[in-house]
Design a protein around this motif. Structure first.
Motif, PDB file in Angstrom:
ATOM      1  N   ASP A  97       0.833  -1.209   0.000  1.00  0.00           N
ATOM      2  CA  ASP A  97       0.000   0.000   0.000  1.00  0.00           C
ATOM      3  C   ASP A  97       0.864   1.255   0.000  1.00  0.00           C
ATOM      4  N   TYR A 209      -5.041   2.000  -0.797  1.00  0.00           N
ATOM      5  CA  TYR A 209      -5.089   0.550  -0.644  1.00  0.00           C
ATOM      6  C   TYR A 209      -5.046  -0.116  -2.009  1.00  0.00           C
ATOM      7  N   ARG A 210      -3.997  -0.879  -2.241  1.00  0.00           N
ATOM      8  CA  ARG A 210      -3.820  -1.548  -3.530  1.00  0.00           C
ATOM      9  C   ARG A 210      -4.659  -2.825  -3.579  1.00  0.00           C
TER      10      ARG A 210
END
Length: 324
Positions: A97, A209-210
């Motif tokens: 992230d 947030y990936r």
């Protein structure tokens, strides 16, 4: 500890097989506008080139590298970081992230102004592969209405990486993540909320947030069954702290979670998931946990209350209708 206006912040970053994301993550922390940091990187025996990528960042004296002797999982890595933390405040960043460059400055500011035990903030999800700016528009930062939380905290997402916490609280209450379970943020989130007196929320998307295809939040496999175990852990916490006023909030979370589990878990695990749901529902009923009424909750509650053979058939029909 450091003086009140320039507290040391411990940033805990667990690392395991994230070679393609680690540079971006660490750079977003190292480039924070607030500089009094210790960046505790816990390397959990990666099998890719994560350690090689990490070594390029060790010229930053704020980075403290801790290497596990054997792979122990996310909870253990975070717990190692907690034990090592020397800061006045502690926070967690997952190594895939990113954080906005002003995140820590804002958290420190509002923690000091409000004498807060806990600051939370929002996140923005983004698809893996998309590049985003880490610069935050601070033109209206002085107009941000930081919200005192109280029990509203328990309506928030459970993620550990949305929390900026007074370290003395974490250590004095021995707040740790359960080892060997997925969805470990649930018990940490609830117990933290139960022991923190002054909780405030910054209504801004400060963490990026990936969304990865391998994320457990999108899992349909056996990992999902751990949700039933963490539900039981949290229920035990509520009973321990005699948190009567939170019973309905928790029951609502459990019911919504059951919908998610039972509508997406692999078909071969459906029978076990249904049995686990029956067990937690029995405990909720015995201990008089009420819940709100919604269409989804009514449907899933009815299905779970049926005999297994009929309940499984109803679940299969429900899953078919959802996928249409």
């Amino acid at each position: 500890m450091n003086c009140q206006n320039n507290p040391l912040v411990s940033v805990i970053v667990p690392v395991y097989n994230v070679e393609q994301y680690l540079d971006e993550c660490l750079n977003s922390i190292r480039q924070q506008t607030y500089e009094n940091l210790e960046i505790i990187v816990v390397e959990d025996c990666s099998t890719d080139k994560s350690l090689e990528v990490l070594s390029k960042h060790l010229n930053d004296q704020r980075i403290k590298l801790i290497r596990h002797e054997k792979n122990s999982g996310l909870s253990a890595a975070r717990n190692t970081g907690i034990d090592a933390a020397k800061g006045d405040y502690i926070m967690f960043v997952d190594s895939d992230d990113l954080v906005h460059l002003s995140l820590i400055e804002l958290c420190v500011k509002y923690a000091i102004v409000n004498d807060a035990d806990l600051i939370t903030y929002n996140f923005k999800a983004f698809e893996d592969g998309i590049k985003l700016s880490l610069q935050l528009d601070l033109s209206n930062v002085d107009n941000l209405k930081v919200l005192e939380q109280g029990e509203n905290y328990f309506n928030q997402q459970h993620f550990a990486w949305l929390k900026f916490i007074r370290t003395s609280l974490v250590k004095s209450k021995r707040l740790y993540f359960p080892i060997g379970l997925y969805y470990e943020d649930w018990p940490f989130h609830w117990e933290l909320g139960l022991v923190a007196n002054k909780k405030f929320h910054i209504p801004a998307e400060l963490l990026l947030y990936r969304q990865r295809k391998t994320s457990i939040t999108g899992s349909s496999g056996k990992k999902l069954l751990d949700l039933f175990k963490v539900h039981s852990l949290v229920l035990n916490l509520l009973e321990q702290y005699k948190a009567v006023s939170l019973k309905e909030k928790f029951a609502n979370k459990v019911k919504i979670s059951q919908w998610s589990i039972l509508t997406r878990i692999d078909k071969g695990l459906l029978g076990q998931a249904l049995n686990d749901a029956k067990q937690i529902n029995k405990v909720l009923k015995t201990k008089n946990y009420k819940f709100e009424i919604s269409i989804r909750i009514l449907i899933i509650n009815l299905i779970v209350s049926l005999p297994n053979i009929l309940g499984l058939k109803m679940l299969e029909l429900l899953r078919f209708l959802i996928k249409r």
